[in-house]
Enzyme design. Structure first.
Site, PDB file in Angstrom:
ATOM      1  N   GLU A   1       0.817  -1.220   0.000  1.00 57.05           N
ATOM      2  CA  GLU A   1       0.000   0.000   0.000  1.00 57.05           C
ATOM      3  C   GLU A   1       0.845   1.262   0.000  1.00 57.05           C
ATOM      4  O   GLU A   1       1.920   1.295   0.578  1.00 57.05           O
ATOM      5  CB  GLU A   1      -0.813   0.051   1.296  1.00 57.05           C
ATOM      6  CG  GLU A   1      -1.849  -1.003   1.390  1.00 57.05           C
ATOM      7  CD  GLU A   1      -2.334  -1.180   2.824  1.00 57.05           C
ATOM      8  OE1 GLU A   1      -2.449  -0.182   3.548  1.00 57.05           O
ATOM      9  OE2 GLU A   1      -2.575  -2.328   3.197  1.00 57.05           O
TER      10      GLU A   1
ATOM     11  N   CYS B   1      -1.677   1.690   8.396  1.00 57.66           N
ATOM     12  CA  CYS B   1      -0.769   0.670   7.857  1.00 57.66           C
ATOM     13  C   CYS B   1      -1.346  -0.708   7.690  1.00 57.66           C
ATOM     14  O   CYS B   1      -1.760  -1.317   8.655  1.00 57.66           O
ATOM     15  CB  CYS B   1       0.392   0.387   8.792  1.00 57.66           C
ATOM     16  SG  CYS B   1       1.270   1.676   9.417  1.00 57.66           S
TER      17      CYS B   1
HETATM   18  N1  SAH Z   1       7.843  -0.097  11.185  1.00 54.87           N
HETATM   19  C1  SAH Z   1       7.916   1.320  11.294  1.00 54.87           C
HETATM   20  C2  SAH Z   1       7.074   2.072  10.283  1.00 54.87           C
HETATM   21  C3  SAH Z   1       5.688   1.586   9.973  1.00 54.87           C
HETATM   22  S1  SAH Z   1       4.329   1.929  11.005  1.00 54.87           S
HETATM   23  C4  SAH Z   1       7.571   1.765  12.696  1.00 54.87           C
HETATM   24  O1  SAH Z   1       7.219   0.929  13.510  1.00 54.87           O
HETATM   25  O2  SAH Z   1       7.702   2.944  12.988  1.00 54.87           O
HETATM   26  C5  SAH Z   1       4.020   3.645  11.040  1.00 54.87           C
HETATM   27  C6  SAH Z   1       3.448   4.074  12.381  1.00 54.87           C
HETATM   28  O3  SAH Z   1       2.050   3.685  12.542  1.00 54.87           O
HETATM   29  C7  SAH Z   1       4.191   3.479  13.565  1.00 54.87           C
HETATM   30  O4  SAH Z   1       4.367   4.465  14.529  1.00 54.87           O
HETATM   31  C8  SAH Z   1       3.212   2.425  14.027  1.00 54.87           C
HETATM   32  O5  SAH Z   1       3.480   2.039  15.342  1.00 54.87           O
HETATM   33  C9  SAH Z   1       1.884   3.115  13.824  1.00 54.87           C
HETATM   34  N2  SAH Z   1       0.710   2.234  13.838  1.00 54.87           N
HETATM   35  C10 SAH Z   1       0.610   0.950  13.473  1.00 54.87           C
HETATM   36  N3  SAH Z   1      -0.651   0.486  13.652  1.00 54.87           N
HETATM   37  C11 SAH Z   1      -1.364   1.523  14.132  1.00 54.87           C
HETATM   38  C12 SAH Z   1      -2.723   1.679  14.531  1.00 54.87           C
HETATM   39  N4  SAH Z   1      -3.589   0.670  14.478  1.00 54.87           N
HETATM   40  N5  SAH Z   1      -3.115   2.898  14.977  1.00 54.87           N
HETATM   41  C13 SAH Z   1      -2.230   3.922  15.039  1.00 54.87           C
HETATM   42  N6  SAH Z   1      -0.958   3.835  14.684  1.00 54.87           N
HETATM   43  C14 SAH Z   1      -0.509   2.648  14.253  1.00 54.87           C
END
Ligand code: SAH
Length: 349
Positions: free
Chosen positions: A96, A337
């Protein structure tokens, strides 16, 4: 040099590398510039490169892999115009990309892996684990093709889609070089953010490159008990070590870190956690970005109440922490994500 199906991944080469390749093929120097323009413009078909001789195109098509991603799904938010693309990659996998419209310009949020190995308990991308890394060319394609398909010029990039960028370090570094290249997309490093769950072993490598990008660290809890429960990446590393490495990174690069903090009801949103968070980030002069948790069907967590969010923000502000609450863009198009990929995988199984 990356190879795909035994062929050179041509779109992941820098102009000087294309020059060397074409020189070996007996071509004049200016051909590399022509080819790099085609590739950074997103061209996915040798036949379209009409200023290159037919014999060269044939020779390249035999030695090199060239592909343009196909749109599997496109969703546009009726609320805020956020557009989400699900792309089909050359091997049938899907990732995505999200295009968001901010007041300072259009921002594209790209994926760095197919799936993710990090296993964060609230995240849709982690379900099903990691399938493979994306190549530099595939990440570049996310930028180019989002722009082409949306018609929106992109000025900012965040590596906050599916995957853990520091777990795909070499390809991500090459992607940054490509997208930043003055003869390519020429997107400034200051307009790029890289988000990590905290793969500390890579912080020195990143600091060494001294890039002007913003490092975002997904923190989500200031204490080991909560953080290890939410994020397996914390286990065996710990919050103390995370902050020690963040301090080192800040001192070496002079770049302030931004901490991401998804607010989860009854898990990480207590006043005590806000106080501890403030104490931890203060010495780093860091920014805290609070994100109301996006609901994920397969996950049991719920977003914090507006009241907890308000109280949490107040404590941080009172302690002199620079804090913002992220607007939820695209919540009507599964724009958090991994949600769209997840949904499509589920529907087709
Ligand atoms: N792996 C990297 C980048 C991808 S996720 C990381 O962990 O930073 C991008 C951001 O979205 C991260 O801060 C992640 O923790 C957050 N994220 C993932 N699922 C989420 C959700 N359900 N609600 C809010 N933020 C979320």
């Amino acid at each position: 040099m990356t190879r795909i199906n035994d062929k050179i991944d041509i779109k992941s080469l820098l102009p000087e590398e294309l020059s060397a390749l074409l020189k070996e093929m007996g071509q004049p120097g200016y051909r590399a510039g022509q080819l790099f323009s085609w590739l950074s413009g997103g061209c996915g078909d040798w036949e379209e490169m009409t200023n290159l001789p037919k014999t060269l195109r044939t020779a390249l098509s035999e030695s090199s892999h060239l592909y343009a991603p196909k749109v599997l799904r496109r969703q546009e938010s009726a609320q805020d115009g956020t557009i989400k693309f699900l792309w089909e990659l050359y091997d049938g996998n899907a990732v995505e990309t999200v295009v968001m419209r901010y007041h300072y310009g259009n921002t594209v949020c790209i994926s760095s892996q197919v799936g993710c190995a990090q296993g964060c308990a609230f995240c849709a991308s982690a379900i099903g684990g990691k399938i493979r890394d994306l190549t530099a060319s595939e990440m570049l394609d996310e930028v180019i093709w989002s722009e082409k398909e949306s018609g929106l010029p992109v000025g900012h990039i965040v590596l906050m889609g599916i995957g853990e960028p520091l777990d795909n370090f070499d390809n991500v570094m090459r992607f940054l070089e490509l997208v930043n290249h003055p003869r390519g997309r020429n997107i400034g490093m200051r307009h790029i953010s890289l988000s990590t769950c905290g793969i500390l072993e890579r912080f020195d490598d990143l600091a060494e490159r001294d890039l002007q990008l913003t490092l975002s660290v997904s923190l989500h809890a200031p204490d080991d008990e909560t953080r290890s429960r939410l994020m397996p990446a914390n286990r065996g590393r710990g919050v103390d070590e995370l902050f020690r490495k963040c301090g080192e990174y800040y001192r070496r690069t002079g770049r302030r870190i931004s901490f991401e903090y998804a607010m989860i009801d009854g898990v990480n949103d207590s006043p005590e956690q806000a106080e501890l968070l403030a104490r931890r980030v203060k010495p780093l002069g860091a920014h805290v970005n609070l994100i109301p948790l996006n609901h994920v069907d397969e996950r049991r967590f719920e977003p914090s109440s507006p009241e907890s969010l308000r109280r949490f923000t107040e404590i941080l502000t009172k302690n002199g922490v620079n804090v913002t609450v992220r607007r939820r863009l695209g919540s009507d198009v599964d724009a958090s994500c991994g949600q769209l990929r997840r949904k499509t995988v589920r529907e087709t199984k």
